[in-house]
Design a protein around this motif. Structure first.
Motif, PDB file in Angstrom:
ATOM      1  N   LEU A   1       0.905  -1.257  -0.011  1.00 58.22           N
ATOM      2  CA  LEU A   1      -0.113  -0.046  -0.003  1.00 58.22           C
ATOM      3  C   LEU A   1       0.916   1.338  -0.021  1.00 58.22           C
ATOM      4  CD1 LEU A   1      -2.723  -0.952   2.437  1.00 58.22           C
ATOM      5  CD2 LEU A   1      -3.101  -0.148   0.013  1.00 58.22           C
ATOM      6  N   ALA A   2       2.052   1.394   0.470  1.00 58.35           N
ATOM      7  CA  ALA A   2       2.951   2.455   0.752  1.00 58.35           C
ATOM      8  C   ALA A   2       3.316   2.967  -0.551  1.00 58.35           C
ATOM      9  CB  ALA A   2       3.985   2.003   1.663  1.00 58.35           C
ATOM     10  N   PRO A   3       3.893   1.981  -1.603  1.00 58.22           N
ATOM     11  CA  PRO A   3       4.240   2.702  -3.013  1.00 58.22           C
ATOM     12  C   PRO A   3       2.817   2.803  -3.843  1.00 58.22           C
ATOM     13  CG  PRO A   3       4.895   0.313  -2.749  1.00 58.22           C
ATOM     14  CD  PRO A   3       4.394   0.846  -1.377  1.00 58.22           C
ATOM     15  N   ALA A   4       1.866   1.983  -3.580  1.00 57.91           N
ATOM     16  CA  ALA A   4       0.423   1.968  -4.497  1.00 57.91           C
ATOM     17  C   ALA A   4      -0.053   3.357  -4.231  1.00 57.91           C
ATOM     18  CB  ALA A   4      -0.226   0.633  -4.221  1.00 57.91           C
ATOM     19  N   SER A   5       0.306   3.928  -2.929  1.00 57.67           N
ATOM     20  CA  SER A   5      -0.441   5.268  -2.757  1.00 57.67           C
ATOM     21  C   SER A   5      -0.216   6.308  -3.758  1.00 57.67           C
ATOM     22  CB  SER A   5      -0.188   5.552  -1.320  1.00 57.67           C
ATOM     23  OG  SER A   5       1.197   5.965  -1.314  1.00 57.67           O
ATOM     24  N   PHE A   6       0.811   6.342  -4.577  1.00 58.42           N
ATOM     25  CA  PHE A   6       1.112   6.947  -5.399  1.00 58.42           C
ATOM     26  C   PHE A   6       0.014   7.258  -6.410  1.00 58.42           C
ATOM     27  CE2 PHE A   6       2.876   7.810  -9.940  1.00 58.42           C
ATOM     28  CZ  PHE A   6       3.375   9.080  -9.733  1.00 58.42           C
ATOM     29  N   MET A   7      -0.627   6.149  -7.103  1.00 54.21           N
ATOM     30  CA  MET A   7      -1.568   6.110  -7.786  1.00 54.21           C
ATOM     31  C   MET A   7      -2.797   6.663  -7.356  1.00 54.21           C
ATOM     32  SD  MET A   7      -3.017   2.902 -10.061  1.00 54.21           S
ATOM     33  CE  MET A   7      -4.104   2.236  -9.125  1.00 54.21           C
ATOM     34  N   TYR A   8      -3.309   6.381  -6.208  1.00 50.58           N
ATOM     35  CA  TYR A   8      -4.595   7.076  -5.649  1.00 50.58           C
ATOM     36  C   TYR A   8      -4.275   8.440  -5.229  1.00 50.58           C
ATOM     37  CZ  TYR A   8      -5.563   1.904  -5.542  1.00 50.58           C
ATOM     38  OH  TYR A   8      -5.776   0.752  -5.828  1.00 50.58           O
ATOM     39  N   ALA A   9      -3.165   8.807  -4.672  1.00 47.12           N
ATOM     40  CA  ALA A   9      -2.914  10.350  -4.037  1.00 47.12           C
ATOM     41  C   ALA A   9      -2.848  11.229  -5.226  1.00 47.12           C
ATOM     42  CB  ALA A   9      -1.932  10.131  -2.927  1.00 47.12           C
ATOM     43  N   PHE A  10      -1.982  10.837  -6.285  1.00 48.58           N
ATOM     44  CA  PHE A  10      -1.527  11.880  -7.044  1.00 48.58           C
ATOM     45  C   PHE A  10      -2.078  11.704  -8.315  1.00 48.58           C
ATOM     46  CE2 PHE A  10       1.879  10.955  -3.617  1.00 48.58           C
ATOM     47  CZ  PHE A  10       1.710  12.464  -3.128  1.00 48.58           C
ATOM     48  N   VAL A  11      -1.942  10.559  -8.895  1.00 48.66           N
ATOM     49  CA  VAL A  11      -2.532  10.084 -10.319  1.00 48.66           C
ATOM     50  C   VAL A  11      -3.846  10.274 -10.322  1.00 48.66           C
ATOM     51  CG1 VAL A  11      -2.919   8.490 -12.217  1.00 48.66           C
ATOM     52  CG2 VAL A  11      -0.614   8.473 -10.879  1.00 48.66           C
ATOM     53  N   GLY A  12      -4.475   9.862  -9.028  1.00 51.46           N
ATOM     54  CA  GLY A  12      -5.813  10.159  -8.550  1.00 51.46           C
ATOM     55  C   GLY A  12      -6.911   9.157  -9.133  1.00 51.46           C
ATOM     56  N   VAL A  13      -6.686   7.903  -9.634  1.00 46.15           N
ATOM     57  CA  VAL A  13      -7.360   6.960 -10.543  1.00 46.15           C
ATOM     58  C   VAL A  13      -8.147   5.932  -9.458  1.00 46.15           C
ATOM     59  CG1 VAL A  13      -5.710   5.364 -10.983  1.00 46.15           C
ATOM     60  CG2 VAL A  13      -7.680   5.459 -12.475  1.00 46.15           C
ATOM     61  N   GLU A  14      -9.404   5.848  -9.572  1.00 46.22           N
ATOM     62  CA  GLU A  14     -10.148   4.910  -8.715  1.00 46.22           C
ATOM     63  C   GLU A  14     -11.258   4.260  -9.885  1.00 46.22           C
ATOM     64  OE1 GLU A  14     -10.159   3.551  -6.109  1.00 46.22           O
ATOM     65  OE2 GLU A  14      -9.347   4.944  -4.481  1.00 46.22           O
ATOM     66  N   ALA A  15     -11.567   2.996  -9.576  1.00 43.37           N
ATOM     67  CA  ALA A  15     -12.561   2.271 -10.569  1.00 43.37           C
ATOM     68  C   ALA A  15     -13.838   2.252  -9.771  1.00 43.37           C
ATOM     69  CB  ALA A  15     -11.915   0.815 -10.776  1.00 43.37           C
ATOM     70  N   GLU A  16     -14.886   2.379 -10.409  1.00 45.50           N
ATOM     71  CA  GLU A  16     -16.247   2.108 -10.068  1.00 45.50           C
ATOM     72  C   GLU A  16     -17.070   1.076 -10.970  1.00 45.50           C
ATOM     73  OE1 GLU A  16     -18.185   5.899  -9.377  1.00 45.50           O
ATOM     74  OE2 GLU A  16     -16.726   6.517  -7.964  1.00 45.50           O
ATOM     75  N   PRO A  17     -18.187   0.652 -10.629  1.00 48.36           N
ATOM     76  CA  PRO A  17     -18.539  -0.425 -11.277  1.00 48.36           C
ATOM     77  C   PRO A  17     -18.727  -0.089 -12.923  1.00 48.36           C
ATOM     78  CG  PRO A  17     -19.623  -0.534  -9.131  1.00 48.36           C
ATOM     79  CD  PRO A  17     -18.624   0.892  -9.379  1.00 48.36           C
ATOM     80  N   ASP A  18     -19.124   1.328 -12.989  1.00 46.40           N
ATOM     81  CA  ASP A  18     -19.506   1.319 -14.582  1.00 46.40           C
ATOM     82  C   ASP A  18     -18.430   2.636 -15.040  1.00 46.40           C
ATOM     83  OD1 ASP A  18     -20.354   3.606 -12.778  1.00 46.40           O
ATOM     84  OD2 ASP A  18     -22.162   3.837 -14.059  1.00 46.40           O
ATOM     85  N   ALA A  19     -17.381   3.014 -14.324  1.00 43.38           N
ATOM     86  CA  ALA A  19     -16.381   3.825 -14.746  1.00 43.38           C
ATOM     87  C   ALA A  19     -15.150   3.804 -14.184  1.00 43.38           C
ATOM     88  CB  ALA A  19     -17.137   5.406 -14.474  1.00 43.38           C
ATOM     89  N   LEU A  20     -14.348   4.556 -14.885  1.00 41.53           N
ATOM     90  CA  LEU A  20     -12.764   5.032 -14.420  1.00 41.53           C
ATOM     91  C   LEU A  20     -12.962   6.520 -13.820  1.00 41.53           C
ATOM     92  CD1 LEU A  20      -9.943   3.746 -16.493  1.00 41.53           C
ATOM     93  CD2 LEU A  20     -10.712   3.114 -13.999  1.00 41.53           C
ATOM     94  N   VAL A  21     -12.771   6.885 -12.452  1.00 37.53           N
ATOM     95  CA  VAL A  21     -12.842   8.158 -12.175  1.00 37.53           C
ATOM     96  C   VAL A  21     -11.397   8.665 -11.687  1.00 37.53           C
ATOM     97  CG1 VAL A  21     -13.745   9.584 -10.356  1.00 37.53           C
ATOM     98  CG2 VAL A  21     -15.006   7.547 -11.021  1.00 37.53           C
ATOM     99  N   ILE A  22     -10.664   9.707 -12.508  1.00 42.60           N
ATOM    100  CA  ILE A  22      -9.450  10.254 -12.294  1.00 42.60           C
ATOM    101  C   ILE A  22      -9.595  11.516 -11.776  1.00 42.60           C
ATOM    102  CG2 ILE A  22      -7.486  10.758 -13.706  1.00 42.60           C
ATOM    103  CD1 ILE A  22      -8.507   8.969 -15.802  1.00 42.60           C
ATOM    104  N   THR A  23      -9.086  11.936 -10.656  1.00 39.47           N
ATOM    105  CA  THR A  23      -8.970  12.956  -9.785  1.00 39.47           C
ATOM    106  C   THR A  23      -7.593  13.517  -9.448  1.00 39.47           C
ATOM    107  OG1 THR A  23     -11.106  12.388  -8.704  1.00 39.47           O
ATOM    108  CG2 THR A  23     -10.133  14.356  -7.866  1.00 39.47           C
ATOM    109  N   PRO A  24      -7.057  14.213 -10.514  1.00 37.48           N
ATOM    110  CA  PRO A  24      -5.539  14.413 -10.391  1.00 37.48           C
ATOM    111  C   PRO A  24      -5.203  15.373  -9.418  1.00 37.48           C
ATOM    112  CG  PRO A  24      -6.168  14.540 -12.649  1.00 37.48           C
ATOM    113  CD  PRO A  24      -7.614  14.552 -11.772  1.00 37.48           C
ATOM    114  N   ASN A  25      -4.085  15.130  -8.579  1.00 37.04           N
ATOM    115  CA  ASN A  25      -3.442  15.952  -7.729  1.00 37.04           C
ATOM    116  C   ASN A  25      -2.271  16.117  -7.515  1.00 37.04           C
ATOM    117  OD1 ASN A  25      -3.844  17.369  -5.324  1.00 37.04           O
ATOM    118  ND2 ASN A  25      -4.075  15.736  -3.818  1.00 37.04           N
ATOM    119  N   LEU A  26      -1.481  16.862  -8.669  1.00 33.22           N
ATOM    120  CA  LEU A  26      -0.182  16.789  -8.784  1.00 33.22           C
ATOM    121  C   LEU A  26       0.539  17.774  -7.641  1.00 33.22           C
ATOM    122  CD1 LEU A  26      -1.332  15.730 -11.403  1.00 33.22           C
ATOM    123  CD2 LEU A  26       0.677  17.042 -12.602  1.00 33.22           C
TER     124      LEU A  26
END
Length: 1007
Positions: free
Chosen positions: A923-948
């Motif tokens: 989880l420590a290195p994977a946090s880069f994808m969630y915290a900064f790239v901001g990508v999450e999957a939902e059942p019907d979509a990819l949701v990207i909330t960038p935070n550079l």
């Protein structure tokens, strides 16, 4: 093409080294005729072609070396030995019958025996027999093994350091005649040690081992009377049979289980190895290969110059073991599996790739060597085993196959560090068989990848069991956690349902696996019903009502933090309950039940409100851990509760600011033992109607007193513990306080909290006992202390386990600086709120009491990005990367590079968890994808909330898998770009905003 055929005999056993090996190479390849005699004399075979050089004797390879350029520069040796099976029987004693043929490109071995140990050992002893000068002692025995090679016994000397004797092995017995086989002078004889004589391999039959030529006071240990092992012969003294006596004896032998052929074929940088193994008797499974290579167990270097030849081991479907993780350990943390191949990345000019069906590589480490085991293909028994393994010598490269995810950023150094950190933590633990407690964590780490770990997530969830009431089993094969004993305690963990729901939602959202959802949706509904109905979650808070999970000091743990007494109203479990409500709502919404989704989201708002009412500690600016069944609040500064609650969005902005102010600037709260008598070795029971006690002298003020009581494995004991000022056998002592205890747990610590008590002499007593109760005690004298029985000095003990603790006091502001890679798990010394005794473990020597676990840093980074800023979160992540960049990569056995002691250290100091056995560390290195790239999957979509962060102009991830498509996501300051698998999508975004890409858009690949 000329052929060379040879047979290895026992008289030609030495191996070629250095220049001799090069000379032999010429001879065996048909060159340099003058060297042919030397090659024959050395009895070794050799095959080389500039890329690969291999040599050996007696059915194994004793050297495999490589040069990826084909120039014949083979140093250093890749493998010092390679052989079939796990045991090295490949010498003149066991395999002198191996034959071999060679050409310029091929080597064929035949007649390789696969032995198994078959020892005859009689180790019972109660009657030593002296061996006097001029006398002999002996033991006849019947060897039944195919062959044996050494025989010995156990010999006393009555403390004589200069005793000596001669051991001789004969065939036959004194009664029917003796023929000497071999002998050995034993000088000196080690008192009560085993001594042996080694001999050429001997067949089954009748033999006689004799001790003679005594000097000093040697003897032979024997058993007077019957033995459990029949050695098939009599004992002798001066070659006259003794009755009723059997000498100790050990006959080291073996049987031949199978016979193998082994062929090697060189073609450029490729070595093909094929072996065929014929089992004698019953069909058996393949033994695989053993490969021994250079290694350095201690220290931190994985450089080739220091003796470590491979920096990592990888599998073609996503397994990854870094050598840093193996340092200072004795065995591989997990095997590396592949579908078609596994690879070893070199620290020098070449890498190796082993190609075969379903290869598995595992290993063990000694001080200067690593033993690898390579198994391939089916594990089913068969009368004949045939295997072909192709070894390719490749020029060194740090590149990995596309199955491995790659993080990208404008700071390429940090991106490379992050990717490697991810591979090392996310992909180095077994993917199968995970407990429910980390199901969603593993989903966050793996579900978006193309690794086999993703599919194993599905298998794990589908195989997880649920009870009829909807409770999700904590462990793959057990309703409860394996600790404490599920047969004695309710060891269930009540976060397992939330983890199950979240993991199912996350896996489906990333994969779109409709069959998975069809199976899992009724199960997740049942799991949610357990929270809402059985645990009262429909009121806005789940309450754990099991008596073992009361939340009191010493209660059974209720979640992942498996020695702390979380329970009853558990802030940790309720945070995950809150998170699971949104996951369940999204699944219901996806299948068309919008009404149910609305109900769950409405309840989620109630849960957030109740959570902050119950668990917020406004005085200290943080969430507590639990409220027990008596209404007592337990708060030891749990960073993990606060960070994970924040990752779900539970605190308000103001609350989050206070949480991070505490984390970044707060001080630890420490506590000293005024008195600590550990006691041990004795555990006298308190008999009904009687008392046990312990006096002590406190040289400083104290605020609690405690003792430790075993129950001999029984439950249900009840008792009263009372503290007095003064001694029971002096003037009348003054009662200070008492407390009643019931349903006592074996080995638990009972304590009484007190107003501050001044220094002086005190007496702690246990009375009114029902059931089985004892007090850990010792015969060690402690100044100013005395053990008592019924108010009088005890005869069976001089001290008993007792602690008196002072007040908590302010320590340093080192919540982050102490361990760097993660905050302390707790910031306030916890002495009693444990299922296990923690009094004798110093602060920060227990991972759950001031220590640290790496996974919490993943939630730290995500929570900071959510509430603080991208720059704040990036500063935290880069600090972790700087610590990772030190030589140990925050991994390996104890000690880590900064002296940290790991959970698997085997000592009482278990300060940190950084790799094994913590798969959630990814989880420590994977946090880069969630915290900064901001990508999450939902059942019907990819949701990207960038935070550079301000220092990065772009971030991204390659080899991102969504709904069967392999994609690359790139985020700049004003747009996101998603490409791959026929998709090219570019979207602008505003700071703080999200881009939602629905499944229909991505399936069509529209711009």
């Amino acid at each position: 093409m000329s052929m060379i055929n040879n047979r290895i005999t026992a008289s030609r056993r030495s191996f070629l080294k250095g220049a001799g090996l090069a000379a032999a190479a010429g001879a065996l390849a048909g060159r340099a005729p003058g060297a042919a005699a030397a090659a024959s004399e050395e009895a070794t075979y050799l095959l080389e072609n500039g890329f690969v050089s291999l040599s050996g004797a007696y059915g194994k390879l004793t050297r495999v070396a490589c040069d990826p350029t084909g120039g014949g520069r083979y140093e250093p040796t890749a493998f010092s030995s390679v052989f079939l099976g796990e045991s090295d029987f490949y010498d003149a004693r066991f395999n002198d019958g191996v034959t071999w043929t060679t050409t310029t490109t091929k080597l064929s071995l035949a007649g390789i025996q696969i032995p198994s140990a078959q020892n005859l050992r009689q180790a019972q002893l109660n009657a030593p027999v002296p061996l006097n000068p001029g006398q002999t002692l002996g033991q006849a025995f019947t060897a039944t093994a195919n062959r044996f090679t050494r025989v010995g016994g156990q010999f006393p000397t009555w403390s004589d350091p200069n005793a000596s004797m001669k051991l001789t092995l004969y065939s036959g017995t004194p009664a029917n005649g003796l023929t000497e086989i071999g002998s050995r002078e034993v000088a000196p004889v080690q008192d009560n040690g085993w001594a042996y004589v080694d001999v050429p391999a001997q067949p089954a039959g009748l033999y006689y081992l004799e001790a003679s030529h005594a000097a000093g006071t040697p003897g032979w240990w024997a058993q007077s009377g019957s033995t459990t092992v029949d050695v098939g012969g009599a004992a002798y003294a001066d070659r006259h049979q003794l009755t009723g006596r059997t000498m100790t004896i050990d006959v080291v032998g073996y049987n031949v289980d199978g016979v193998a052929t082994w062929e090697f074929d060189l073609s450029g940088p490729t070595l093909q190895m094929s072996y065929e193994l014929h089992w004698q008797g019953d069909a058996r499974a393949d033994l695989g290969l053993t490969l021994n290579t250079s290694w350095v167990k201690d220290g931190y270097s994985i450089d080739g110059a220091d003796g470590v030849l491979f920096s990592r081991f990888i599998g073609d479907d996503g397994y990854y073991i870094p050598s840093q993780q193996l340092k200072r350990r004795t065995a591989w943390t997990n095997p590396v599996l592949g579908t078609k191949w596994i690879g070893a990345t070199g620290t020098g000019p070449y890498d190796l790739r082993f190609t075969a069906p379903q290869p598995i590589l595992d290993g063990a480490m000694a001080a200067d060597s690593m033993t690898l085991s390579l198994n391939t293909g089916s594990t089913d028994p068969a009368p004949v085993i045939s295997r072909t393994i192709v070894v390719d010598v490749l020029p060194h490269s740090d590149e990995l196959p596309d199955v491995f995810p790659v993080f990208t950023a404008s700071d390429e150094l940090r991106a490379t560090q992050l990717s490697t950190f991810y591979w090392e933590r996310a992909l180095s633990f077994r993917f199968s068989g995970h407990a429910a407690d980390w199901a969603d964590w593993e989903g966050r780490i793996l579900d978006w990848t193309g690794t086999v770990g993703r599919s194993e997530q599905s298998a794990s969830l589908l195989n997880t069991k649920l009870d009829d009431d909807g409770y999700v089993w904590s462990w793959p094969d057990s309703q409860g956690w394996p600790f404490p004993d599920p047969k004695l305690y309710d060891s269930r963990h009540f976060t397992s349902n939330a983890m199950y729901i979240l993991a199912a939602w996350r896996y489906f959202s990333w994969t779109g696996d409709s069959a998975f959802l069809t199976t899992m949706l009724p199960r997740t509904r049942k799991a949610m019903a357990f929270y809402l109905d059985s645990l009262g979650g429909s009121t806005g808070v789940i309450t754990i009502t099991s008596p073992d999970h009361s939340g009191r000091d010493g209660a059974v743990p209720s979640n992942y933090w498996d020695i702390m007494s979380h329970g009853h109203l558990d802030a940790y479990a309720n945070a995950y309950f809150y998170g699971s409500l949104e996951a369940m709502a999204q699944l219901e919404e996806f299948v068309g039940d919008k009404k149910r989704a609305k109900q769950l989201r409405a309840l989620r708002s109630v849960v957030a409100e109740r959570y902050n009412e119950l668990f917020w500690n406004d005085a200290d600016g943080r969430y507590i851990q639990s409220i027990d069944i008596d209404g007592v609040v337990h708060d030891y500064g749990a960073t993990y509760v606060n960070l994970e609650a924040a990752s779900f969005g539970l605190p308000s902005d103001a609350q989050a600011a206070r949480i991070f102010d505490w984390l970044d600037h707060g001080h630890t709260e420490l506590q000293n033992s005024v008195v600590l008598m550990e006691g041990g070795g004795l555990a006298p029971k308190v008999q009904p109607g009687h008392t046990l006690g312990q006096s002590f002298t406190a040289n400083a003020a104290f605020t609690s007193v405690a003792a430790r009581f075993p129950t001999y494995g029984e439950r249900g004991a009840a008792f009263t513990m009372t503290l007095y000022q003064g001694l029971p056998d002096g003037a009348s002592p003054v009662k200070v306080a008492d407390r009643q205890f019931s349903n006592w747990d074996d080995g638990g610590v009972a304590h009484i909290d007190l107003p501050k008590q001044q220094p002086g002499v005190y007496y702690l007593e246990v009375s009114d006992v029902t059931g089985s109760l004892a007090w850990w005690s010792s015969m060690n004298a402690v100044p100013g202390a005395q053990a008592y029985s019924d108010g009088l000095p005890a005869a069976d003990a001089r001290s008993r386990f007792l602690a008196a603790l002072g007040e908590h006091y302010e320590g340093p502001a080192d919540i982050y600086s102490r361990w760097v890679f993660a905050p302390r798990s707790t910031t306030r010394r916890n002495s009693y709120w444990f299922f296990l005794e923690n009094l004798t473990v110093p602060w920060e020597h227990q991972v759950q009491d001031g220590g640290a676990i790496l996974y919490t840093s993943g939630f730290d980074v995500m929570a900071r990005a959510r509430y603080q800023s991208a720059d704040d979160a990036w500063a935290r992540l880069t600090a972790i990367l700087d610590r990772w960049n030190e030589p140990d990569h925050i991994s390996g056995g104890t000690p880590l590079f900064r002296g940290e002691s790991t959970v698997d250290s085997g000592t009482k100091s278990t300060s940190v968890g950084t790799d094994i056995p913590f798969p959630e560390s990814g989880l420590a290195p994977a946090s880069f994808m969630y915290a900064f790239v901001g990508v999450e999957a939902e059942p019907d979509a990819l949701v990207i909330t960038p935070n550079l962060p301000s220092t990065l102009t772009r971030v991204g991830v390659r080899n991102l898998h969504w709904h069967g498509k392999r994609l690359e996501l790139l985020v700049t300051r004003d747009k996101i770009t998603l490409t791959g698998s026929g998709i090219t999508v570019t979207r602008p975004y505003k700071a703080g905003g999200s881009v939602r890409l629905r499944s229909s858009q991505l399936s069509a690949g529209v711009e």
